[in-house]
Design a protein around this motif. Sequence first.
Motif, PDB file in Angstrom:
ATOM      1  N   VAL A  16      -8.758   6.988  -4.597  1.00 41.58           N
ATOM      2  CA  VAL A  16      -8.310   8.207  -5.283  1.00 41.58           C
ATOM      3  C   VAL A  16      -8.545   8.134  -6.794  1.00 41.58           C
ATOM      4  N   GLN A  55       0.811  -1.229   0.000  1.00 40.17           N
ATOM      5  CA  GLN A  55       0.000   0.000   0.000  1.00 40.17           C
ATOM      6  C   GLN A  55       0.843   1.276   0.000  1.00 40.17           C
ATOM      7  N   HIS A  56       0.727   2.021  -1.090  1.00 39.84           N
ATOM      8  CA  HIS A  56       1.281   3.374  -1.199  1.00 39.84           C
ATOM      9  C   HIS A  56       0.158   4.199  -1.786  1.00 39.84           C
ATOM     10  N   ILE A  68     -11.835  -4.335  -6.962  1.00 43.03           N
ATOM     11  CA  ILE A  68     -11.490  -5.535  -6.185  1.00 43.03           C
ATOM     12  C   ILE A  68     -10.383  -5.170  -5.214  1.00 43.03           C
ATOM     13  N   PRO A  91      -8.214  -0.473  -5.074  1.00 42.72           N
ATOM     14  CA  PRO A  91      -8.620   0.940  -5.015  1.00 42.72           C
ATOM     15  C   PRO A  91      -8.130   1.686  -3.779  1.00 42.72           C
TER      16      PRO A  91
HETATM   17  N1  SAH Z   1      -5.223   2.720  -5.765  1.00 46.27           N
HETATM   18  C1  SAH Z   1      -4.887   3.249  -4.452  1.00 46.27           C
HETATM   19  C2  SAH Z   1      -4.103   2.242  -3.601  1.00 46.27           C
HETATM   20  C3  SAH Z   1      -2.814   1.784  -4.204  1.00 46.27           C
HETATM   21  S1  SAH Z   1      -1.899   0.705  -3.119  1.00 46.27           S
HETATM   22  C4  SAH Z   1      -4.117   4.550  -4.593  1.00 46.27           C
HETATM   23  O1  SAH Z   1      -3.682   4.848  -5.697  1.00 46.27           O
HETATM   24  O2  SAH Z   1      -3.948   5.247  -3.614  1.00 46.27           O
HETATM   25  C5  SAH Z   1      -2.333  -0.915  -3.723  1.00 46.27           C
HETATM   26  C6  SAH Z   1      -3.716  -1.382  -3.294  1.00 46.27           C
HETATM   27  O3  SAH Z   1      -3.853  -2.748  -3.719  1.00 46.27           O
HETATM   28  C7  SAH Z   1      -3.953  -1.405  -1.788  1.00 46.27           C
HETATM   29  O4  SAH Z   1      -5.203  -0.835  -1.519  1.00 46.27           O
HETATM   30  C8  SAH Z   1      -3.928  -2.891  -1.412  1.00 46.27           C
HETATM   31  O5  SAH Z   1      -4.730  -3.215  -0.295  1.00 46.27           O
HETATM   32  C9  SAH Z   1      -4.488  -3.526  -2.678  1.00 46.27           C
HETATM   33  N2  SAH Z   1      -4.095  -4.937  -2.879  1.00 46.27           N
HETATM   34  C10 SAH Z   1      -2.905  -5.528  -2.563  1.00 46.27           C
HETATM   35  N3  SAH Z   1      -2.912  -6.817  -2.928  1.00 46.27           N
HETATM   36  C11 SAH Z   1      -4.128  -7.062  -3.506  1.00 46.27           C
HETATM   37  C12 SAH Z   1      -4.742  -8.231  -4.086  1.00 46.27           C
HETATM   38  N4  SAH Z   1      -4.093  -9.397  -4.160  1.00 46.27           N
HETATM   39  N5  SAH Z   1      -6.001  -8.119  -4.576  1.00 46.27           N
HETATM   40  C13 SAH Z   1      -6.673  -6.936  -4.518  1.00 46.27           C
HETATM   41  N6  SAH Z   1      -6.134  -5.809  -3.984  1.00 46.27           N
HETATM   42  C14 SAH Z   1      -4.889  -5.864  -3.483  1.00 46.27           C
END
Ligand code: SAH
Length: 262
Positions: free
Chosen positions: A48, A15-16, A63, A44
């Motif tokens: 954002v 998560q970033h 998802i 998501p």
């Molecule tokens: N889209 C957001 C978060 C990006 S971080 C933004 O731009 O701020 C990546 C995201 O993918 C995180 O929310 C994390 O929880 C999710 N994620 C990580 N592994 C995943 C998986 N196997 N399936 C679905 N989501 C996942």
Amino acid sequence: MAKDHQVKAKKYLGQHFLNDENIAKKIADTLSLKGYKNILEIGPGMGVLTKYLLQKDITTYVIEIDLESVEYLKANYLNLANKIIEKDFLKYDLNNVFNDESFAIIGNFPYNISTQIVFKALEMRHQIPEFSGMFQKEVAQRICEKEGSKKYGILSVLTQAFYNAEYLFTVPPQVFNPPPKVESGVLRLTRKENYTLPCDEKLFYKVVKTAFQQRRKTLRNSLKTLNLSDILREDVIFGKRPEQLSVSEFIKLTTLIENDIN
Ligand code: SAH
């Protein structure tokens, strides 16, 4: 969950969170919206990108594996409620939702599983006319690279066998919370009109992977394990190294091998 409660970034989920609205909008606008009725956003987080996708004249699903993010989305995007899939993208059978219909993929992807996301999308290419989003810059470049470059490899050939790949723009670490250690890159994949290969696809994957496992060797050496006839191995193409072969030459090579084995 209270509306203003922020999700705490979890490292093991990659998560970033992007905190630049202009970049988020720019990424959301990379999809053409042509040739499909649904979008699937992977990961998501706090939405954002999602909020710009929801403004478009198309159905958006998301998802997300992280329960805390899912609760945030439910509290903040009421119109998304029945479009949230609380699952692991890599494991979930998406046809429970899409029933063989087409959908586009988009996301600011979790970088720890980004190549696996691409491979799963390639497997489902019959349903995915378009794919765009953000990767670690290095990975985005590798996907889009052409023959003759050091970055050209398995990911480039397998992706470009089925999609036209465009590297769109670079995103610096500072616009994320927490900032990743690397730069990011946004790309777009547009499925080719003809996305079935004129050769055995399993063998194509095998040839590409085997060749690049020893990328400094000629194909004559690296493909020894495929038990090819001496006559075939005389062909000039076997004097090349894998990074010198275009996608169509890999297809040609696979066809030669297929005919040799049969
Ligand atoms: N889209 C957001 C978060 C990006 S971080 C933004 O731009 O701020 C990546 C995201 O993918 C995180 O929310 C994390 O929880 C999710 N994620 C990580 N592994 C995943 C998986 N196997 N399936 C679905 N989501 C996942």
